[in-house]
Design a protein around this motif. Structure first.
Motif, PDB file in Angstrom:
ATOM      1  N   HIS A  34       0.812  -1.211   0.000  1.00  0.00           N
ATOM      2  CA  HIS A  34       0.000   0.000   0.000  1.00  0.00           C
ATOM      3  C   HIS A  34       0.847   1.263   0.000  1.00  0.00           C
ATOM      4  O   HIS A  34       0.310   2.368   0.037  1.00  0.00           O
ATOM      5  CB  HIS A  34      -0.926   0.015   1.225  1.00  0.00           C
ATOM      6  N   ALA A  35       2.173   1.099  -0.021  1.00  0.00           N
ATOM      7  CA  ALA A  35       3.052   2.263   0.046  1.00  0.00           C
ATOM      8  C   ALA A  35       3.017   3.047  -1.260  1.00  0.00           C
ATOM      9  O   ALA A  35       2.784   2.497  -2.341  1.00  0.00           O
ATOM     10  CB  ALA A  35       4.476   1.824   0.343  1.00  0.00           C
ATOM     11  N   ASP A  36       3.256   4.319  -1.157  1.00  0.00           N
ATOM     12  CA  ASP A  36       3.351   5.186  -2.319  1.00  0.00           C
ATOM     13  C   ASP A  36       4.806   5.171  -2.780  1.00  0.00           C
ATOM     14  O   ASP A  36       5.685   5.682  -2.076  1.00  0.00           O
ATOM     15  CB  ASP A  36       2.921   6.600  -1.941  1.00  0.00           C
ATOM     16  N   PRO A  37       5.113   4.589  -3.948  1.00  0.00           N
ATOM     17  CA  PRO A  37       6.521   4.468  -4.363  1.00  0.00           C
ATOM     18  C   PRO A  37       7.212   5.814  -4.517  1.00  0.00           C
ATOM     19  O   PRO A  37       8.391   5.943  -4.193  1.00  0.00           O
ATOM     20  CB  PRO A  37       6.442   3.718  -5.698  1.00  0.00           C
ATOM     21  N   LEU A  38       6.487   6.828  -4.995  1.00  0.00           N
ATOM     22  CA  LEU A  38       7.113   8.132  -5.163  1.00  0.00           C
ATOM     23  C   LEU A  38       7.576   8.687  -3.818  1.00  0.00           C
ATOM     24  O   LEU A  38       8.656   9.276  -3.707  1.00  0.00           O
ATOM     25  CB  LEU A  38       6.142   9.102  -5.834  1.00  0.00           C
ATOM     26  N   VAL A  46      -8.523  19.517   0.954  1.00  0.00           N
ATOM     27  CA  VAL A  46      -7.716  18.639   0.103  1.00  0.00           C
ATOM     28  C   VAL A  46      -7.403  17.369   0.886  1.00  0.00           C
ATOM     29  O   VAL A  46      -6.725  17.424   1.928  1.00  0.00           O
ATOM     30  CB  VAL A  46      -6.416  19.321  -0.352  1.00  0.00           C
ATOM     31  N   ILE A  47      -7.902  16.247   0.416  1.00  0.00           N
ATOM     32  CA  ILE A  47      -7.676  14.971   1.094  1.00  0.00           C
ATOM     33  C   ILE A  47      -6.266  14.492   0.789  1.00  0.00           C
ATOM     34  O   ILE A  47      -5.887  14.323  -0.371  1.00  0.00           O
ATOM     35  CB  ILE A  47      -8.701  13.921   0.640  1.00  0.00           C
ATOM     36  N   VAL A  48      -5.469  14.262   1.846  1.00  0.00           N
ATOM     37  CA  VAL A  48      -4.077  13.827   1.667  1.00  0.00           C
ATOM     38  C   VAL A  48      -3.830  12.431   2.225  1.00  0.00           C
ATOM     39  O   VAL A  48      -2.841  11.789   1.873  1.00  0.00           O
ATOM     40  CB  VAL A  48      -3.093  14.833   2.294  1.00  0.00           C
ATOM     41  N   GLU A  49      -4.734  11.954   3.099  1.00  0.00           N
ATOM     42  CA  GLU A  49      -4.624  10.592   3.616  1.00  0.00           C
ATOM     43  C   GLU A  49      -6.015  10.022   3.857  1.00  0.00           C
ATOM     44  O   GLU A  49      -6.919  10.747   4.286  1.00  0.00           O
ATOM     45  CB  GLU A  49      -3.839  10.546   4.936  1.00  0.00           C
ATOM     46  N   LEU A  50      -6.185   8.745   3.577  1.00  0.00           N
ATOM     47  CA  LEU A  50      -7.404   8.022   3.899  1.00  0.00           C
ATOM     48  C   LEU A  50      -6.974   6.738   4.585  1.00  0.00           C
ATOM     49  O   LEU A  50      -6.452   5.826   3.931  1.00  0.00           O
ATOM     50  CB  LEU A  50      -8.232   7.740   2.648  1.00  0.00           C
ATOM     51  N   GLY A  51      -7.152   6.688   5.899  1.00  0.00           N
ATOM     52  CA  GLY A  51      -6.600   5.577   6.661  1.00  0.00           C
ATOM     53  C   GLY A  51      -5.085   5.603   6.582  1.00  0.00           C
ATOM     54  O   GLY A  51      -4.451   6.633   6.812  1.00  0.00           O
ATOM     55  N   THR A  52      -4.485   4.483   6.208  1.00  0.00           N
ATOM     56  CA  THR A  52      -3.020   4.404   6.065  1.00  0.00           C
ATOM     57  C   THR A  52      -2.555   4.765   4.660  1.00  0.00           C
ATOM     58  O   THR A  52      -1.360   4.714   4.370  1.00  0.00           O
ATOM     59  CB  THR A  52      -2.534   2.983   6.400  1.00  0.00           C
ATOM     60  N   TYR A 108      -6.873   7.810  -4.463  1.00  0.00           N
ATOM     61  CA  TYR A 108      -8.119   7.905  -3.701  1.00  0.00           C
ATOM     62  C   TYR A 108      -9.031   6.719  -4.006  1.00  0.00           C
ATOM     63  O   TYR A 108      -9.606   6.100  -3.100  1.00  0.00           O
ATOM     64  CB  TYR A 108      -8.803   9.227  -4.035  1.00  0.00           C
ATOM     65  N   MET A 109      -9.159   6.375  -5.302  1.00  0.00           N
ATOM     66  CA  MET A 109      -9.998   5.249  -5.693  1.00  0.00           C
ATOM     67  C   MET A 109      -9.451   3.932  -5.141  1.00  0.00           C
ATOM     68  O   MET A 109     -10.202   3.074  -4.661  1.00  0.00           O
ATOM     69  CB  MET A 109     -10.092   5.175  -7.223  1.00  0.00           C
ATOM     70  N   GLN A 110      -8.120   3.768  -5.211  1.00  0.00           N
ATOM     71  CA  GLN A 110      -7.499   2.552  -4.690  1.00  0.00           C
ATOM     72  C   GLN A 110      -7.728   2.441  -3.185  1.00  0.00           C
ATOM     73  O   GLN A 110      -7.966   1.347  -2.657  1.00  0.00           O
ATOM     74  CB  GLN A 110      -5.998   2.558  -5.000  1.00  0.00           C
ATOM     75  N   ALA A 111      -7.641   3.579  -2.496  1.00  0.00           N
ATOM     76  CA  ALA A 111      -7.864   3.566  -1.051  1.00  0.00           C
ATOM     77  C   ALA A 111      -9.298   3.166  -0.731  1.00  0.00           C
ATOM     78  O   ALA A 111      -9.550   2.333   0.158  1.00  0.00           O
ATOM     79  CB  ALA A 111      -7.543   4.938  -0.465  1.00  0.00           C
ATOM     80  N   LEU A 112     -10.277   3.737  -1.445  1.00  0.00           N
ATOM     81  CA  LEU A 112     -11.677   3.386  -1.219  1.00  0.00           C
ATOM     82  C   LEU A 112     -11.911   1.893  -1.407  1.00  0.00           C
ATOM     83  O   LEU A 112     -12.713   1.278  -0.689  1.00  0.00           O
ATOM     84  CB  LEU A 112     -12.585   4.169  -2.169  1.00  0.00           C
ATOM     85  N   ALA A 113     -11.208   1.308  -2.375  1.00  0.00           N
ATOM     86  CA  ALA A 113     -11.402  -0.107  -2.687  1.00  0.00           C
ATOM     87  C   ALA A 113     -10.990  -1.031  -1.543  1.00  0.00           C
ATOM     88  O   ALA A 113     -11.378  -2.194  -1.513  1.00  0.00           O
ATOM     89  CB  ALA A 113     -10.620  -0.466  -3.954  1.00  0.00           C
ATOM     90  N   SER A 114     -10.198  -0.518  -0.599  1.00  0.00           N
ATOM     91  CA  SER A 114      -9.722  -1.355   0.501  1.00  0.00           C
ATOM     92  C   SER A 114     -10.693  -1.384   1.680  1.00  0.00           C
ATOM     93  O   SER A 114     -10.457  -2.096   2.649  1.00  0.00           O
ATOM     94  CB  SER A 114      -8.354  -0.855   0.978  1.00  0.00           C
ATOM     95  N   PHE A 115     -11.785  -0.611   1.591  1.00  0.00           N
ATOM     96  CA  PHE A 115     -12.743  -0.544   2.700  1.00  0.00           C
ATOM     97  C   PHE A 115     -14.070  -1.183   2.310  1.00  0.00           C
ATOM     98  O   PHE A 115     -14.404  -1.286   1.133  1.00  0.00           O
ATOM     99  CB  PHE A 115     -12.989   0.915   3.112  1.00  0.00           C
ATOM    100  N   THR A 152      -9.757   6.974   9.406  1.00  0.00           N
ATOM    101  CA  THR A 152      -9.593   8.422   9.514  1.00  0.00           C
ATOM    102  C   THR A 152      -9.337   9.011   8.130  1.00  0.00           C
ATOM    103  O   THR A 152      -8.862   8.325   7.225  1.00  0.00           O
ATOM    104  CB  THR A 152      -8.416   8.792  10.431  1.00  0.00           C
ATOM    105  N   VAL A 153      -9.645  10.279   7.992  1.00  0.00           N
ATOM    106  CA  VAL A 153      -9.311  11.004   6.772  1.00  0.00           C
ATOM    107  C   VAL A 153      -8.581  12.271   7.182  1.00  0.00           C
ATOM    108  O   VAL A 153      -9.021  12.998   8.070  1.00  0.00           O
ATOM    109  CB  VAL A 153     -10.570  11.333   5.935  1.00  0.00           C
ATOM    110  N   LYS A 154      -7.422  12.498   6.566  1.00  0.00           N
ATOM    111  CA  LYS A 154      -6.648  13.707   6.840  1.00  0.00           C
ATOM    112  C   LYS A 154      -6.829  14.660   5.670  1.00  0.00           C
ATOM    113  O   LYS A 154      -6.662  14.265   4.511  1.00  0.00           O
ATOM    114  CB  LYS A 154      -5.167  13.404   7.032  1.00  0.00           C
ATOM    115  N   VAL A 155      -7.150  15.912   5.980  1.00  0.00           N
ATOM    116  CA  VAL A 155      -7.323  16.909   4.934  1.00  0.00           C
ATOM    117  C   VAL A 155      -6.430  18.104   5.217  1.00  0.00           C
ATOM    118  O   VAL A 155      -6.065  18.378   6.373  1.00  0.00           O
ATOM    119  CB  VAL A 155      -8.792  17.386   4.821  1.00  0.00           C
ATOM    120  N   ARG A 156      -6.076  18.792   4.151  1.00  0.00           N
ATOM    121  CA  ARG A 156      -5.379  20.067   4.265  1.00  0.00           C
ATOM    122  C   ARG A 156      -6.394  21.177   4.030  1.00  0.00           C
ATOM    123  O   ARG A 156      -7.031  21.243   2.981  1.00  0.00           O
ATOM    124  CB  ARG A 156      -4.242  20.143   3.243  1.00  0.00           C
ATOM    125  N   ARG A 157      -6.591  22.023   5.042  1.00  0.00           N
ATOM    126  CA  ARG A 157      -7.564  23.108   4.967  1.00  0.00           C
ATOM    127  C   ARG A 157      -6.808  24.418   5.141  1.00  0.00           C
ATOM    128  O   ARG A 157      -6.323  24.715   6.238  1.00  0.00           O
ATOM    129  CB  ARG A 157      -8.632  22.951   6.038  1.00  0.00           C
TER     130      ARG A 157
END
Length: 538
Positions: free
Chosen positions: A147-151, A493-499, A508-515, A522-527
Motif C-alpha cells: 500500500h506504500a506510495d513508491p514516489l 484537500v484529502i491527503v490521507e485516507l486511513g493508512t 483515492y480510488m485505490q484507497a476506497l477499494a480497501s474498505f 480516519t481522513v486527513k485533509v489540508r484546509r
C-alpha cells in the motif's frame, strides 16, 4: 368521387406534413454523418486537447454555429480558451550518460518531480555509496508495503542520501512503467538539493551487470503550459432564463495522456461515438432551435474540450461564461449517443436534479425506446460541472461498447437513425419546457467517476477533476454521507485516507477499494494552511 375528393382533402395536410418531416429527417441524418465523419477523420488526429487537431475541430464547430445563425459567446468569437495545466516536462538540456551510453529522456531515464535542476558527474562503484558522489539505489532491496506510495519512498531515500552527502541519486529496478513515472511529472513537489533520476528495466540491467560506472547526469525542467478550447454559440431571445445544451468534442489523440483502453496501440483514436456523436447532435439541435418558434428561453450551445482529462472545459465555462450562470435554467449533456442498441436502450442521468424531470421525460421518450434512469447529478461527464453550480441537469448516453477509448471507435459504426431518435427526445423535452419558467433544483446522491478500481463504499465527496497538486480537492460534499458527518468541507484537500497516502485521484480510488461498509478509519485533509484529521465510518 365527391367523397373521395373530401377524403383526399383531409389527408393532404397530414401527408404533406409527413413528407416534410421525412425530408427534414433526411437532412439531419446527412448532416450528422457529415459532422461525425469529419470530426472522427485522421486529419484531426484524435482531437486531443491542446493539439492542432483540437483547433481544427473547434474551427469546424464554430463555422457550423455561424452557419446556423448563432451569435458568438466565447472570448474570441465562438472560441473560449482555458488553461489545462501548468505542469513540467523534461527539458531538452537534460541528459544521462552511463559509460559510453547516451540514454533517451522520457524512456530510458526520467527525472523525478522532486529532483533539483543540476549537473553532476562521478566515477561510481556498484553497491558502494560514497559521500560527494552519485548514489545508486536498487529498488529490489527496499522493503515496500503493497500500500506504500513508491514516489514517497523514492523521495525519502533521496532526501536521506542528500543529507549523507550524495551529489545525485539514480533509482533502478523499480516496478513502475515509463508511463506511470511520467505521470508523476505533473505533481507539484518541493525540490531536493540534488538531481534524482529513475531508469527503466532496460537500463536497470546495465546497472546490475556493471562494476565501474562513469555517470554524467543533468536535470532541467521546462514549463508545460497546455490550453484547451471550448466553442460557445448563443441564441439570445431576450428571455430571463437560458437553456444550456452541451457536448464535449475532445478525444484521446494517439493516447498520449495514458487514457486509452488499447495502451500499446499508438495510432489515432478516432472518437466517433466519444464524442463526435454528441457534438454532431449539438450542432443539429442548434440549427433546429434557431429556426424554431421556441423563444421563451435563450439558448447556449457549448462544445467542451478537456473532458477526457477531467472536465477542464466545462468547469472553466461555468466559472467564466459570458452569459451569467445565475440565468441558467437547466443543462442537457450528450455524451456518446451514437450507438443506440434496442437491447440496451438509452440511459438518462440526472432525473433527480429537478422534480419536473420524471414527468417531462415520460412525455418525451417514445415507448419503443427502452430507457433506464439514474437520479444522480454527478458523474464522469460535463453535466457534473453544472450540477455543482445548482443547475438541474440531464445526461443522455447510449452506453459503452468494445470500441470505447480505442482507435476502432469509427464513424462507420455509428447508428445514425438511433442518434436521430435521441436528438428528437432532447428536442421534445426542450419544447415541453418552453412555457414552464425556471425549473426547481434538487440535490442528489453522488456518483463516482469511471475507474477500473472496484469499491463498495463512498466517502460522499465530488473530487475536483482539474486539481493539479498533490491530494484530492473536494469540489462538493453530499449530505448525510461519511465526509459530511465527519466535518469535511468543500475546498478541503484529502491527503490521507486511513493508512493510504493520497497523491492523486487514482490513489483515492485505490484507497476506497480497501474498505467495506461498516469500516472505521480516519481522513486527513489540508484546509488552507492547517491539517485536520477526522474519524469516519463507511
Amino acid at each position: 368521387m365527391k367523397h373521395i375528393a373530401c377524403l383526399l382533402a383531409l389527408l393532404l395536410p397530414f401527408t404533406t406534413q409527413l413528407y416534410a418531416q421525412k425530408k427534414a429527417d433526411r437532412k439531419t441524418l446527412g448532416n450528422l454523418q457529415t459532422h461525425i465523419t469529419f470530426l472522427a477523420s485522421d486529419k484531426l488526429e484524435g482531437r486531443r486537447t491542446g493539439t492542432p487537431g483540437e483547433l481544427l475541430a473547434a474551427e469546424y464547430i464554430a463555422s457550423q454555429m455561424k452557419l446556423a445563425g448563432l451569435t458568438p459567446a466565447g472570448d474570441s468569437g465562438f472560441l473560449q480558451v482555458f488553461p489545462v495545466s501548468e505542469g513540467r516536462i523534461i527539458a531538452s538540456s537534460s541528459f544521462l550518460h552511463v559509460n559510453k551510453l547516451t540514454l533517451r529522456a522520457g524512456e530510458q531515464f526520467i527525472p523525478l518531480p522532486f529532483s533539483a535542476q543540476k549537473h553532476v558527474k562521478g566515477d561510481v562503484l556498484a553497491d558502494v555509496n560514497e559521500p560527494d558522489n552519485i548514489w545508486l539505489f536498487n529498488v529490489k532491496d527496499f522493503e515496500m508495503s503493497p500500500h506504500a506510495d513508491p514516489l514517497e519512498i523514492y523521495r525519502q531515500n533521496a532526501r536521506e542520501a542528500a543529507k549523507a552527502g550524495a551529489t545525485g541519486v539514480i533509482f533502478y529496478n523499480g516496478t513502475e512503467t515509463e508511463e506511470e513515472v511520467k505521470k508523476w511529472m505533473s505533481l507539484s513537489v518541493a525540490p531536493l538539493t540534488i538531481p534524482v533520476m529513475w531508469v527503466n528495466s532496460e537500463m536497470s540491467k546495465v546497472l546490475d551487470d556493471a562494476e565501474d560506472l562513469l555517470i554524467d547526469m543533468r536535470v532541467d525542467f521546462a514549463a508545460d503550459r497546455r490550453t484547451g478550447i471550448n466553442v460557445v454559440g448563443h441564441i439570445d431571445n431576450k428571455a430571463p432564463h437560458t437553456i444550456v445544451i452541451g457536448a464535449h468534442f475532445d478525444h484521446l489523440g494517439y493516447g498520449e495522456d495514458h487514457n486509452s483502453m488499447a495502451p500499446n496501440d499508438k495510432t489515432i483514436h478516432h472518437g466517433a461515438d466519444d464524442n463526435a456523436s454528441g457534438t454532431a447532435a449539438l450542432l443539429e439541435l442548434a440549427r433546429q432551435l434557431k429556426a424554431s418558434h421556441l423563444q421563451n428561453y435563450n439558448y447556449l450551445f457549448v462544445a467542451f474540450s478537456g473532458e477526457e482529462l477531467g472536465l477542464f472545459g466545462s468547469k472553466y465555462f461555468t466559472d467564466h461564461s459570458a452569459v451569467p450562470a445565475a440565468s441558467f435554467n437547466y443543462m442537457i449533456n450528450m455524451d456518446m449517443i451514437g450507438r443506440l442498441d434496442p437491447a440496451k436502450g438509452l440511459e438518462v442521468g440526472g432525473i433527480g436534479t429537478s422534480p419536473e424531470w420524471p414527468a417531462l421525460l415520460k412525455q418525451s421518450v417514445p415507448a419503443d425506446i427502452r430507457t433506464t434512469y439514474d437520479s444522480s447529478g454527478t458523474g464522469p461527464s460535463d453535466h457534473t460541472s453544472f450540477y455543482l453550480k445548482n443547475v438541474p441537469v440531464l445526461f443522455f448516453f447510449t452506453g459503452t461498447h468494445s470500441d470505447y477509448h480505442k482507435p476502432s471507435d469509427e464513424a462507420t459504426k455509428i447508428n445514425y437513425e438511433g442518434e436521430l431518435a435521441v436528438m428528437k427526445v432532447v428536442y421534445t423535452l426542450v419544447e415541453k419546457t418552453n412555457d414552464m419558467g425556471k425549473l426547481a433544483f434538487t440535490k442528489t446522491r453522488d456518483k463516482q467517476t469511471r475507474t477500473n478500481t472496484r469499491f463498495t463504499v463512498t466517502l460522499g465527496i465530488m473530487p475536483d477533476y482539474t486539481w493539479q497538486k498533490p491530494g484530492v480537492r473536494v469540489d462538493g460534499v453530499s449530505d448525510n454521507k461519511p465526509a459530511s458527518k465527519a466535518g469535511v468541507l468543500t475546498n478541503d484537500v484529502i491527503v490521507e485516507l486511513g493508512t493510504h497516502t493520497i497523491v492523486n485521484l487514482e490513489d483515492y480510488m485505490q484507497a476506497l477499494a480497501s474498505f467495506k461498509k461498516g469500516d472505521k478509519t480516519t481522513v486527513k485533509v489540508r484546509r488552507e494552511d492547517a491539517e485536520k484529521v477526522f474519524d469516519i465510518q463507511f
